[in-house]
Design an enzyme around this catalytic site. Structure first.
Site, short mmCIF file in Angstrom:
data_model
loop_
_atom_site.label_atom_id
_atom_site.label_comp_id
_atom_site.label_asym_id
_atom_site.label_seq_id
_atom_site.Cartn_x
_atom_site.Cartn_y
_atom_site.Cartn_z
N ASP A 192 -1.29 6.16 6.96
CA ASP A 192 -2.38 5.35 6.41
C ASP A 192 -2.66 4.27 7.44
OD1 ASP A 192 -4.02 3.57 5.13
OD2 ASP A 192 -2.73 3.25 3.38
N TRP A 207 0.82 -1.21 0.00
CA TRP A 207 0.00 0.00 0.00
C TRP A 207 0.86 1.26 0.00
CZ3 TRP A 207 -4.43 -0.37 -2.01
CH2 TRP A 207 -5.21 -1.52 -1.83
N LYS A 230 -12.05 -2.07 6.69
CA LYS A 230 -11.20 -3.11 7.26
C LYS A 230 -11.56 -3.28 8.74
CE LYS A 230 -8.95 -2.97 3.34
NZ LYS A 230 -7.72 -2.28 3.04
C1 LIG Z 1 -7.35 -1.48 1.82
C2 LIG Z 1 -6.26 -0.51 1.99
C3 LIG Z 1 -6.15 0.63 1.17
C4 LIG Z 1 -7.09 0.90 0.01
O1 LIG Z 1 -8.34 1.28 0.47
P1 LIG Z 1 -9.52 1.63 -0.56
O2 LIG Z 1 -10.62 2.04 0.35
O3 LIG Z 1 -9.80 0.39 -1.35
O4 LIG Z 1 -9.05 2.73 -1.42
C5 LIG Z 1 -5.12 1.50 1.41
N1 LIG Z 1 -4.23 1.29 2.41
C6 LIG Z 1 -4.30 0.21 3.21
C7 LIG Z 1 -3.30 0.04 4.30
C8 LIG Z 1 -5.32 -0.71 3.02
O5 LIG Z 1 -5.40 -1.79 3.83
#
Ligand SMILES: *Cc1c(COP(=O)(O)O)cnc(C)c1O
Length: 375
Positions: A185, A115, A209
């Site tokens: 993030d 990511w 998540k």
């Molecule tokens: C799932 C995820 C993303 C992407 O998220 P979206 O909502 O699909 O854009 C980005 N960073 C991390 C760490 C993730 O687990």
């Protein structure tokens, strides 16, 4: 003949242990509450899906969701909570558009997995990006030690991915960024432990998540950083617009905010807050890592032990046949969605906040049996 309702109740009784990486398991009491309120939100005379975002009922929902996040994260007046759309991948761009574009300084990125790499790709469109750490040489199985990072005070910001969902590596301690704002993030470990929000310039997390359904993304931003948003940004892409409109610059993702608020309420009132949440998460992760450590030849954990994620437990088998056997037998036992991300293969057990301890105990027992049979 069974009514539709009875059929649905039947389905509900067949809920499996769902180790999906995202969208992922939600707390059952939250799902039940959504079901009970779906056709008629108390006091609204209509579904939450059917009412205006300007109605007093919806405004109360959004204010409560925000207040709960503020309490859980210890947010005072220095930070603002925003509810946005576009997922975390839009944040890869928005962060750079608002904080890097035109800043005259590079943004520094710490790459500990897939990511983070995608975040860099988007930031490069907006300005100068320095990758100050890249764990590629060891196939993203580790985090940097503090002396491996040369962080500049003048950097536009320093970006980390607190939990790399695909590789299963997670920061246990935040890097010291000096005067540079830390941007994180936290998509896959949001609300999983007590957090010192004063350490962050900006923290973002899509909800699907660890905190709710797909469709809403939480951004917590230090207020002074709002001043950096340029006037000529497209309206939706400016943090300042969202902050000055209380996340009502346009129609917010109302259903997502409603569910996120219920999840925050569950963490506060039923789990007992983030310290209790962390204790549970640690217990669940220990159950699985103990099995990996018991059978190190058979289960090959991906992450270095000191950098293991509490949220995504990743491992492989020396023997490729074992993997497909593991996946089919675990599914037969009601232990589902354990296949690793298509880019890395192997097995990934995502054990987010809402994953019941009993389900993880079930998986640990299955793994022990499987190893004893096949190792
Ligand atoms: C799932 C995820 C993303 C992407 O998220 P979206 O909502 O699909 O854009 C980005 N960073 C991390 C760490 C993730 O687990």
């Amino acid at each position: 003949m069974a009514t539709r309702f009875e059929q649905q109740t039947g389905l509900e009784q067949q809920r499996v242990a769902n180790f999906s990486a995202g969208p992922a398991v939600l707390p059952l009491p939250v799902l039940e509450r959504i079901r009970d309120e779906m056709t008629c939100l108390p006091g609204a005379g209509a579904s939450v899906l059917e009412i205006s975002h300007r109605s007093s009922q919806y405004i109360a929902i959004q204010e409560q969701a925000k207040a709960r996040l503020e309490r859980l994260l210890g947010i005072s007046g220095d930070h603002e909570v925003l509810f946005l759309q576009g997922g975390s991948r839009l944040q890869f761009s928005m962060v750079a558009m608002n904080l890097l574009r035109g800043s005259g300084h590079p943004a520094q990125y710490v790459l500990t997995g897939s990511w983070g790499k995608k975040a860099v790709e988007e930031a490069r469109r907006e300005g100068d990006v320095q990758v100050i750490y890249d764990a590629k040489a060891t196939n993203y199985d580790r985090l940097p030690s503090p002396d491996e990072l040369s962080i500049q005070d003048q950097a536009a910001y320093v970006h980390i991915t607190s939990n790399e969902t695909i590789q299963g590596v997670q920061f246990q301690e935040l890097p010291d960024c000096g005067a540079a704002p830390l941007v994180c993030d936290a998509s896959s470990d949001f609300l999983h432990r007590p957090t010192d929000i004063s350490r962050y310039g900006l923290l973002y997390a899509c909800a699907q998540k660890n905190a709710g359904p797909a469709g809403v993304t939480v951004v917590v931003i230090r207020r002074e950083l709002l001043e950096r948003s340029a006037e000529d940004l497209p309206g939706y892409l400016s943090y300042r617009n969202h902050a000055s409109a209380d996340s009502m610059w346009n129609t917010p993702p109302t259903f997502g905010v409603y569910v996120l608020g219920l999840v925050a309420e569950w963490i506060e009132d039923q789990i007992g807050g983030l310290p209790a949440m962390l204790e549970l998460n640690q217990r669940k992760a220990d159950l699985l890592y103990d099995v990996l450590d018991e059978f190190p030849e058979f289960y090959q954990g991906h992450a270095r032990s000191s950098d293991r994620s509490l949220m995504n437990v990743t491992f492989r088998f020396a023997d490729a046949d074992a993997e497909s056997r593991f996946l089919s037998e675990s599914t037969e036992h009601g232990l589902c969605n354990l296949k690793g991300h298509r880019s890395v293969g192997g097995i990934r057990a995502s054990i987010y906040n809402a994953m019941p301890v009993e389900s993880v105990e079930g998986l640990a027992a299955f793994m022990r049996d499987f190893a004893n049979k096949h190792a």
